[in-house]
Design a protein around this motif. Sequence first.
Motif, PDB file in Angstrom:
ATOM      1  N   THR A  83      10.278 -18.558  10.355  1.00  0.00           N
ATOM      2  CA  THR A  83      11.386 -18.389  11.308  1.00  0.00           C
ATOM      3  C   THR A  83      12.482 -17.497  10.720  1.00  0.00           C
ATOM      4  O   THR A  83      13.192 -16.813  11.468  1.00  0.00           O
ATOM      5  N   LEU A  84      12.617 -17.508   9.404  1.00  0.00           N
ATOM      6  CA  LEU A  84      13.603 -16.636   8.762  1.00  0.00           C
ATOM      7  C   LEU A  84      13.110 -15.195   8.667  1.00  0.00           C
ATOM      8  O   LEU A  84      13.914 -14.267   8.496  1.00  0.00           O
ATOM      9  N   SER A  85      11.792 -15.007   8.767  1.00  0.00           N
ATOM     10  CA  SER A  85      11.211 -13.685   8.554  1.00  0.00           C
ATOM     11  C   SER A  85      11.744 -12.646   9.537  1.00  0.00           C
ATOM     12  O   SER A  85      11.823 -11.458   9.211  1.00  0.00           O
ATOM     13  N   SER A  86      12.102 -13.076  10.738  1.00  0.00           N
ATOM     14  CA  SER A  86      12.611 -12.136  11.740  1.00  0.00           C
ATOM     15  C   SER A  86      13.876 -11.442  11.254  1.00  0.00           C
ATOM     16  O   SER A  86      14.024 -10.219  11.415  1.00  0.00           O
ATOM     17  N   SER A  87      14.789 -12.218  10.653  1.00  0.00           N
ATOM     18  CA  SER A  87      16.037 -11.622  10.155  1.00  0.00           C
ATOM     19  C   SER A  87      15.750 -10.647   9.017  1.00  0.00           C
ATOM     20  O   SER A  87      16.419  -9.612   8.890  1.00  0.00           O
ATOM     21  N   ALA A  88      14.740 -10.965   8.180  1.00  0.00           N
ATOM     22  CA  ALA A  88      14.381 -10.064   7.076  1.00  0.00           C
ATOM     23  C   ALA A  88      13.861  -8.739   7.607  1.00  0.00           C
ATOM     24  O   ALA A  88      14.255  -7.662   7.134  1.00  0.00           O
ATOM     25  N   VAL A  89      12.979  -8.790   8.597  1.00  0.00           N
ATOM     26  CA  VAL A  89      12.416  -7.564   9.176  1.00  0.00           C
ATOM     27  C   VAL A  89      13.507  -6.766   9.899  1.00  0.00           C
ATOM     28  O   VAL A  89      13.547  -5.526   9.805  1.00  0.00           O
ATOM     29  N   THR A  90      14.406  -7.471  10.589  1.00  0.00           N
ATOM     30  CA  THR A  90      15.509  -6.793  11.283  1.00  0.00           C
ATOM     31  C   THR A  90      16.384  -6.039  10.297  1.00  0.00           C
ATOM     32  O   THR A  90      16.779  -4.886  10.539  1.00  0.00           O
ATOM     33  N   ASN A  91      16.693  -6.671   9.175  1.00  0.00           N
ATOM     34  CA  ASN A  91      17.501  -6.013   8.148  1.00  0.00           C
ATOM     35  C   ASN A  91      16.753  -4.823   7.538  1.00  0.00           C
ATOM     36  O   ASN A  91      17.338  -3.772   7.282  1.00  0.00           O
ATOM     37  N   CYS A  92      15.460  -5.009   7.308  1.00  0.00           N
ATOM     38  CA  CYS A  92      14.656  -3.915   6.735  1.00  0.00           C
ATOM     39  C   CYS A  92      14.637  -2.704   7.658  1.00  0.00           C
ATOM     40  O   CYS A  92      14.643  -1.552   7.203  1.00  0.00           O
ATOM     41  N   SER A  93      14.612  -2.970   8.956  1.00  0.00           N
ATOM     42  CA  SER A  93      14.486  -1.884   9.933  1.00  0.00           C
ATOM     43  C   SER A  93      15.702  -0.965   9.964  1.00  0.00           C
ATOM     44  O   SER A  93      15.628   0.138  10.508  1.00  0.00           O
ATOM     45  N   THR A  94      16.808  -1.370   9.365  1.00  0.00           N
ATOM     46  CA  THR A  94      17.981  -0.489   9.307  1.00  0.00           C
ATOM     47  C   THR A  94      17.724   0.702   8.391  1.00  0.00           C
ATOM     48  O   THR A  94      18.311   1.763   8.576  1.00  0.00           O
ATOM     49  N   ASN A  95      16.880   0.512   7.393  1.00  0.00           N
ATOM     50  CA  ASN A  95      16.473   1.615   6.519  1.00  0.00           C
ATOM     51  C   ASN A  95      15.259   1.150   5.711  1.00  0.00           C
ATOM     52  O   ASN A  95      15.405   0.550   4.644  1.00  0.00           O
ATOM     53  N   TRP A  96      14.081   1.438   6.218  1.00  0.00           N
ATOM     54  CA  TRP A  96      12.863   0.948   5.575  1.00  0.00           C
ATOM     55  C   TRP A  96      12.664   1.525   4.175  1.00  0.00           C
ATOM     56  O   TRP A  96      12.066   0.871   3.309  1.00  0.00           O
ATOM     57  N   LEU A  97      13.151   2.724   3.932  1.00  0.00           N
ATOM     58  CA  LEU A  97      12.994   3.315   2.599  1.00  0.00           C
ATOM     59  C   LEU A  97      13.738   2.488   1.560  1.00  0.00           C
ATOM     60  O   LEU A  97      13.194   2.156   0.491  1.00  0.00           O
ATOM     61  N   VAL A  98      14.985   2.130   1.865  1.00  0.00           N
ATOM     62  CA  VAL A  98      15.786   1.302   0.947  1.00  0.00           C
ATOM     63  C   VAL A  98      15.139  -0.069   0.771  1.00  0.00           C
ATOM     64  O   VAL A  98      15.064  -0.601  -0.345  1.00  0.00           O
ATOM     65  N   ALA A  99      14.634  -0.640   1.858  1.00  0.00           N
ATOM     66  CA  ALA A  99      13.982  -1.950   1.783  1.00  0.00           C
ATOM     67  C   ALA A  99      12.714  -1.889   0.939  1.00  0.00           C
ATOM     68  O   ALA A  99      12.455  -2.779   0.119  1.00  0.00           O
ATOM     69  N   LEU A 100      11.926  -0.825   1.114  1.00  0.00           N
ATOM     70  CA  LEU A 100      10.678  -0.691   0.353  1.00  0.00           C
ATOM     71  C   LEU A 100      10.954  -0.521  -1.142  1.00  0.00           C
ATOM     72  O   LEU A 100      10.163  -0.989  -1.981  1.00  0.00           O
ATOM     73  N   MET A 142      26.693  -4.739   0.312  1.00  0.00           N
ATOM     74  CA  MET A 142      25.269  -4.560   0.037  1.00  0.00           C
ATOM     75  C   MET A 142      24.548  -4.195   1.338  1.00  0.00           C
ATOM     76  O   MET A 142      24.705  -4.869   2.350  1.00  0.00           O
ATOM     77  N   PRO A 143      23.779  -3.122   1.345  1.00  0.00           N
ATOM     78  CA  PRO A 143      23.117  -2.683   2.577  1.00  0.00           C
ATOM     79  C   PRO A 143      22.212  -3.766   3.163  1.00  0.00           C
ATOM     80  O   PRO A 143      21.574  -4.524   2.424  1.00  0.00           O
ATOM     81  N   ALA A 144      22.177  -3.805   4.479  1.00  0.00           N
ATOM     82  CA  ALA A 144      21.316  -4.782   5.154  1.00  0.00           C
ATOM     83  C   ALA A 144      19.860  -4.589   4.767  1.00  0.00           C
ATOM     84  O   ALA A 144      19.097  -5.555   4.659  1.00  0.00           O
ATOM     85  N   ALA A 145      19.472  -3.339   4.531  1.00  0.00           N
ATOM     86  CA  ALA A 145      18.083  -3.059   4.162  1.00  0.00           C
ATOM     87  C   ALA A 145      17.737  -3.649   2.795  1.00  0.00           C
ATOM     88  O   ALA A 145      16.610  -4.107   2.579  1.00  0.00           O
ATOM     89  N   THR A 146      18.706  -3.642   1.883  1.00  0.00           N
ATOM     90  CA  THR A 146      18.485  -4.254   0.565  1.00  0.00           C
ATOM     91  C   THR A 146      18.282  -5.761   0.709  1.00  0.00           C
ATOM     92  O   THR A 146      17.353  -6.338   0.135  1.00  0.00           O
ATOM     93  N   ILE A 147      19.157  -6.386   1.492  1.00  0.00           N
ATOM     94  CA  ILE A 147      19.020  -7.824   1.758  1.00  0.00           C
ATOM     95  C   ILE A 147      17.680  -8.108   2.427  1.00  0.00           C
ATOM     96  O   ILE A 147      16.984  -9.065   2.086  1.00  0.00           O
TER      97      ILE A 147
END
Length: 474
Positions: free
Chosen positions: A144-161, A338-343
């Motif tokens: 259920t928490l995974s949705s927020s993680a993916v949403t944050n990643c989607s702001t900048n997938w390169l930073v998240a990766l 801290m960027p949302a993508a990092t979180i």
Amino acid sequence: MSKENQTTEAIYDARKLGTPKMLVLGVQHMFAMFGATVLVPALTGLSVSATLLFAGLGTLLFHLLSKGKVPAFLGSSFAFIAGYAAIAPNKEKELLPYACLGVACAALLYFILAGFIKIFGIQKVMRFFPPVVTGPIIIAIGLTLSSSAVTNCSTNWLVALVAILIIVICNIWGKGMIKIIPIILGVIGSYIVAVCMGGVDFTAVNNAQWVGLPVSYNDTVFSIFSNPDNNLIVNSIITIMPIALATMVEHIGDMCAISSTVGKNYLADPGLHRTLCGDGAATLLASLFGAPSNTTYGENTGVLSITKVFDPRVIRLAAYFAILVSFSPKFACIISSMPAATIGGVSLVLYGMISAVGVRNLIENKVDFTKSRNVIIAALILVLSIGISYSSAGAISFNIGGITISLTGLAVGALVGIILNAVLPGKDYVFNVDSDVTTSSQVSDVKTNEKKNYEPSAKNTKTQKAKSKRKKKR
């Protein structure tokens, strides 16, 4: 023990690593909880500084009441967000203390459940929370928490990766201290990439003061009693208190997850009644002073699973750091920037680790999924918890006496699982205070051994008869 062994084997006393490494591990745990912890006040309108202060104080209070044995960090709970929104839908500052009062009253339910456990014994209470219930709940918490993680990643997938790759590489191929602190390295590396790409706004940091008090009297529950609105007080209490039913089940699930991760039965020692009191006391203290409710944090359980450092002292260091940061608005803004993508990148790994712990909980306790009752219980917990959370409403609401009460998907799934487990026949779980579980096969072995011990053999019977005859002759 060599340094290489220290990174592959569980470490229960981090002092052997040395003070500098312990401090870094403490900072890592603070970073792990920071994103989600500051997100709750951002969504509800509560104070970020007060949130950090009482996350740290609440963690220390929890450790005090649980004898300092459980490596758990307490951060902001997402479960009560719906409660804050019901009382202060537009983040009204004058209404938030009433919502905090409702949360404070909800915290009292923790002490009531702890009292039942103390009076009736943990075995009688835990039969309602077998692995077939707690395992899927733990899985659902992560999913259920995974949705927020993916949403944050989607702001900048390169930073998240970047964050994800650093964590994976350090954890799999890292040596020495690198293998132990993959989370903080992922945060730093991803943060630097985001800064280089111009994706970080430092305006709030420049405007913030270096030192400031984290708590304001007008934000506390005490402020409402100078001119109280009795109707609002009653409405807040009735609306928010039922949410504690879900958070208490989450607490049991978290304790099972931490026990499974660390390899120690914390439900037996220091005892579920102590950890419940610690969680309830932390929530009560935080809410009275205008901070969000606290809960044992799955993010930090994920860090435990990755680092294999299970010393509660490291968690307490993170609590001290959180308290220190709460008195510096500028530093809090640096972390908040801290960027949302990092979180998102870090959370993607940590939330996945939570669900993986739930799966391991089911496997290690040998839950028999050839039985229809177990399949039905697990299926309904997962479908209701995840389905309702991702539905358009996000919760199930019903009206009682003109008051609307909302239950999150996790609350509904947990309650349905508990009820089905109590009602459906075929229960084979017996909680043992000396271990995490006694399975049905072990119960059968116990019964067999009892028969062997108490049913005398023919040879023993003849011997006893001979002895009695000799006594009669005498």
